[in-house]
Design a protein around this motif. Structure first.
Motif, PDB file in Angstrom:
ATOM      1  N   TYR A 123       0.844  -1.195   0.000  1.00  0.00           N
ATOM      2  CA  TYR A 123       0.000   0.000   0.000  1.00  0.00           C
ATOM      3  C   TYR A 123       0.885   1.252   0.000  1.00  0.00           C
ATOM      4  O   TYR A 123       1.519   1.573   1.002  1.00  0.00           O
ATOM      5  N   GLU A 124       0.932   1.924  -1.134  1.00  0.00           N
ATOM      6  CA  GLU A 124       1.716   3.144  -1.287  1.00  0.00           C
ATOM      7  C   GLU A 124       0.744   4.313  -1.481  1.00  0.00           C
ATOM      8  O   GLU A 124      -0.022   4.335  -2.447  1.00  0.00           O
ATOM      9  N   LEU A 125       0.799   5.282  -0.580  1.00  0.00           N
ATOM     10  CA  LEU A 125      -0.170   6.368  -0.578  1.00  0.00           C
ATOM     11  C   LEU A 125       0.489   7.722  -0.829  1.00  0.00           C
ATOM     12  O   LEU A 125       1.661   7.925  -0.495  1.00  0.00           O
ATOM     13  N   ASP A 126      -0.290   8.641  -1.397  1.00  0.00           N
ATOM     14  CA  ASP A 126       0.176   9.989  -1.721  1.00  0.00           C
ATOM     15  C   ASP A 126      -0.746  11.025  -1.083  1.00  0.00           C
ATOM     16  O   ASP A 126      -1.951  10.782  -0.921  1.00  0.00           O
ATOM     17  N   ALA A 127      -0.212  12.208  -0.780  1.00  0.00           N
ATOM     18  CA  ALA A 127      -1.043  13.301  -0.269  1.00  0.00           C
ATOM     19  C   ALA A 127      -0.312  14.621  -0.418  1.00  0.00           C
ATOM     20  O   ALA A 127       0.925  14.661  -0.494  1.00  0.00           O
ATOM     21  N   THR A 129      10.063  20.829   7.643  1.00  0.00           N
ATOM     22  CA  THR A 129      11.220  20.652   6.765  1.00  0.00           C
ATOM     23  C   THR A 129      11.300  21.828   5.800  1.00  0.00           C
ATOM     24  O   THR A 129      10.321  22.561   5.614  1.00  0.00           O
ATOM     25  N   PRO A 130      12.439  22.006   5.137  1.00  0.00           N
ATOM     26  CA  PRO A 130      12.559  23.060   4.123  1.00  0.00           C
ATOM     27  C   PRO A 130      12.082  22.593   2.748  1.00  0.00           C
ATOM     28  O   PRO A 130      12.230  23.316   1.759  1.00  0.00           O
ATOM     29  N   HIS A 131      11.491  21.392   2.697  1.00  0.00           N
ATOM     30  CA  HIS A 131      11.134  20.782   1.421  1.00  0.00           C
ATOM     31  C   HIS A 131       9.635  20.872   1.135  1.00  0.00           C
ATOM     32  O   HIS A 131       8.841  21.243   1.993  1.00  0.00           O
ATOM     33  N   VAL A 132       9.284  20.507  -0.084  1.00  0.00           N
ATOM     34  CA  VAL A 132       7.875  20.419  -0.459  1.00  0.00           C
ATOM     35  C   VAL A 132       7.411  18.972  -0.481  1.00  0.00           C
ATOM     36  O   VAL A 132       6.283  18.675  -0.093  1.00  0.00           O
ATOM     37  N   MET A 133       8.253  18.047  -0.911  1.00  0.00           N
ATOM     38  CA  MET A 133       7.837  16.648  -0.996  1.00  0.00           C
ATOM     39  C   MET A 133       8.904  15.711  -0.462  1.00  0.00           C
ATOM     40  O   MET A 133      10.100  15.903  -0.717  1.00  0.00           O
ATOM     41  N   LEU A 134       8.439  14.684   0.253  1.00  0.00           N
ATOM     42  CA  LEU A 134       9.283  13.561   0.622  1.00  0.00           C
ATOM     43  C   LEU A 134       8.618  12.292   0.101  1.00  0.00           C
ATOM     44  O   LEU A 134       7.392  12.162   0.162  1.00  0.00           O
ATOM     45  N   ALA A 135       9.422  11.363  -0.384  1.00  0.00           N
ATOM     46  CA  ALA A 135       8.881  10.145  -0.981  1.00  0.00           C
ATOM     47  C   ALA A 135       9.425   8.901  -0.294  1.00  0.00           C
ATOM     48  O   ALA A 135      10.516   8.906   0.290  1.00  0.00           O
ATOM     49  N   GLY A 136       8.630   7.830  -0.379  1.00  0.00           N
ATOM     50  CA  GLY A 136       9.072   6.529   0.082  1.00  0.00           C
ATOM     51  C   GLY A 136       9.567   6.521   1.520  1.00  0.00           C
ATOM     52  O   GLY A 136       8.922   7.035   2.427  1.00  0.00           O
ATOM     53  N   TRP A 137      10.753   5.924   1.718  1.00  0.00           N
ATOM     54  CA  TRP A 137      11.269   5.751   3.074  1.00  0.00           C
ATOM     55  C   TRP A 137      11.538   7.083   3.746  1.00  0.00           C
ATOM     56  O   TRP A 137      11.491   7.190   4.981  1.00  0.00           O
ATOM     57  N   GLY A 138      11.824   8.133   2.962  1.00  0.00           N
ATOM     58  CA  GLY A 138      12.059   9.451   3.549  1.00  0.00           C
ATOM     59  C   GLY A 138      10.800   9.992   4.208  1.00  0.00           C
ATOM     60  O   GLY A 138      10.856  10.591   5.291  1.00  0.00           O
ATOM     61  N   ALA A 139       9.668   9.785   3.548  1.00  0.00           N
ATOM     62  CA  ALA A 139       8.392  10.203   4.130  1.00  0.00           C
ATOM     63  C   ALA A 139       8.092   9.386   5.380  1.00  0.00           C
ATOM     64  O   ALA A 139       7.625   9.917   6.395  1.00  0.00           O
ATOM     65  N   PRO A 194       4.393  -0.610  -8.676  1.00  0.00           N
ATOM     66  CA  PRO A 194       5.100  -0.126  -7.487  1.00  0.00           C
ATOM     67  C   PRO A 194       5.922   1.123  -7.792  1.00  0.00           C
ATOM     68  O   PRO A 194       6.599   1.197  -8.821  1.00  0.00           O
ATOM     69  N   GLY A 195       5.830   2.102  -6.906  1.00  0.00           N
ATOM     70  CA  GLY A 195       6.556   3.348  -7.098  1.00  0.00           C
ATOM     71  C   GLY A 195       5.825   4.394  -7.909  1.00  0.00           C
ATOM     72  O   GLY A 195       6.292   5.527  -8.033  1.00  0.00           O
ATOM     73  N   ARG A 196       4.662   4.046  -8.440  1.00  0.00           N
ATOM     74  CA  ARG A 196       3.902   5.005  -9.243  1.00  0.00           C
ATOM     75  C   ARG A 196       3.435   6.174  -8.379  1.00  0.00           C
ATOM     76  O   ARG A 196       2.943   5.986  -7.278  1.00  0.00           O
ATOM     77  N   VAL A 197       3.611   7.382  -8.872  1.00  0.00           N
ATOM     78  CA  VAL A 197       3.138   8.585  -8.208  1.00  0.00           C
ATOM     79  C   VAL A 197       2.220   9.320  -9.168  1.00  0.00           C
ATOM     80  O   VAL A 197       2.584   9.553 -10.320  1.00  0.00           O
ATOM     81  N   GLY A 198       1.033   9.666  -8.705  1.00  0.00           N
ATOM     82  CA  GLY A 198       0.082  10.371  -9.549  1.00  0.00           C
ATOM     83  C   GLY A 198       0.147  11.876  -9.376  1.00  0.00           C
ATOM     84  O   GLY A 198       1.120  12.433  -8.874  1.00  0.00           O
ATOM     85  N   ASP A 199      -0.927  12.536  -9.750  1.00  0.00           N
ATOM     86  CA  ASP A 199      -0.958  13.995  -9.696  1.00  0.00           C
ATOM     87  C   ASP A 199      -1.195  14.535  -8.293  1.00  0.00           C
ATOM     88  O   ASP A 199      -0.807  15.658  -7.975  1.00  0.00           O
ATOM     89  N   GLY A 221       3.246  21.028   1.344  1.00  0.00           N
ATOM     90  CA  GLY A 221       3.906  19.804   1.757  1.00  0.00           C
ATOM     91  C   GLY A 221       3.249  18.616   1.097  1.00  0.00           C
ATOM     92  O   GLY A 221       2.036  18.621   0.865  1.00  0.00           O
ATOM     93  N   ALA A 222       4.045  17.608   0.783  1.00  0.00           N
ATOM     94  CA  ALA A 222       3.501  16.433   0.110  1.00  0.00           C
ATOM     95  C   ALA A 222       4.317  15.195   0.452  1.00  0.00           C
ATOM     96  O   ALA A 222       5.510  15.282   0.773  1.00  0.00           O
ATOM     97  N   VAL A 223       3.647  14.049   0.386  1.00  0.00           N
ATOM     98  CA  VAL A 223       4.315  12.757   0.507  1.00  0.00           C
ATOM     99  C   VAL A 223       3.894  11.889  -0.667  1.00  0.00           C
ATOM    100  O   VAL A 223       2.774  12.008  -1.169  1.00  0.00           O
TER     101      VAL A 223
END
Length: 291
Positions: free
Chosen positions: A77-81, A114-124, A184-189, A92-94
């Motif tokens: 289960y890979e989720l985005d927000a 954080t100073p970032h806009v997005m973190l992905a995967g294990w970083g999130a 796996p790893g797909r990121v949408g809009d 901010g986004a994951v």
């Protein structure tokens, strides 16, 4: 002294299936619109309202987001927000986040801690763990996929919320489990600022549908630019953006609220689930369709 109208739109995803009742979703969305009304009438900030409403959508299990997400082809289960503050344009986004109950809470942490806009995967995941966000200990028992029976690869339940508070502040938030049976790893809009989520001082926008086409058309950002530079209404601008999505081969829906309380929720999919709090205090909720 606050003298601005309040307004809110939330969606439970574009794409509806024939011969399926959405009564639970409609009742839930109506309830959440009522909660948003109370929050906004009490003077709560639009940013807090959209985060709170999207969190409730995530944990309900009624949509393809949060608890209702479906696994990818590796059965993970890979989720985005994403979340965005229109006043400051902080965001901010994951992406491809695993193992936490609320991606939208994690997105807010990315924005504020954080100073970032997005973190992905294990970083999130690492950030969520640092701030002790609620974990999903057993994905097999927690997730209750709100997928269609034959698992067709379409998105039917991304969730989002846009709001205007009594101080004129706008905010947007979006969360999704992504397309069903995704790679796996797909990121949408959804977590991409300017594609699936946007807020500035003119409008707040959240998109739902076939994410790849919303990315290629820069849907949310395009609609916002048309409002800012061409002085179109949110409805006109969002409809234009959807036409571009359609031209590329995709479909979906967009919700938006403007700085004066203008409401928009156009779609070009088979339908869209949404609820609206109008500036006059009215609340509507339902499954929009073309019938």
């Amino acid at each position: 002294m606050a003298d601005n109208p309040i307004a809110m739109v939330l969606h439970g995803g574009a794409g509806v299936l024939a011969n399926r009742s959405y009564d639970p979703e409609v009742a839930h969305m109506h309830e959440l619109a009522g909660q948003a009304k109370v929050m906004l009438e009490k003077g709560q900030a639009a940013l807090d309202v959209v985060e709170s409403i999207v969190y409730e959508l995530e944990i309900s299990g009624l949509y393809v987001a949060g608890k209702g997400s479906s696994p990818n082809t590796d059965n993970r289960y890979e989720l985005d927000a994403a979340i965005m503050d229109g006043t400051t344009r902080e965001a901010g986004a994951v992406a491809a986040m695993e193992g936490y109950v609320s991606p939208i809470h994690a997105a807010r942490k990315v924005m504020e801690e954080t100073p970032h806009v997005m973190l992905a995967g294990w970083g999130a995941n690492k950030l969520a763990d640092k701030y002790r966000l609620e974990k999903v200990d057993n994905p097999a028992s927690y997730y209750k996929p709100a997928a269609v029976p034959d698992n067709r690869p379409i998105a039917t339940g991304t969730v989002g919320c846009v709001a205007l508070d009594d101080k004129g502040r706008l905010a947007a938030a979006t969360s999704t489990g992504g397309t069903l049976k995704k790679t796996p790893g797909r990121v949408g809009d959804c977590p991409l600022i300017g594609s699936g989520t946007w807020a500035d001082t003119e409008v707040a926008i959240s998109c739902t549908g076939q994410g790849e086409y919303f990315i290629r058309s820069l849907a949310a950002g395009t609609a916002a630019a048309r409002i800012r530079y061409l002085h179109e209404t949110p409805d006109e601008a969002c409809r234009w953006a959807l036409k571009d999505v359609k031209r590329l081969g995709g479909d979906g829906g967009i919700i938006a609220v403007g700085r004066g309380g203008q409401i928009a929720f156009p779609y070009n999919s088979e339908g869209m689930k949404c609820a609206v709090l109008y500036p006059d205090g009215r609340i509507t909720a339902g499954v929009q369709d073309h019938s």
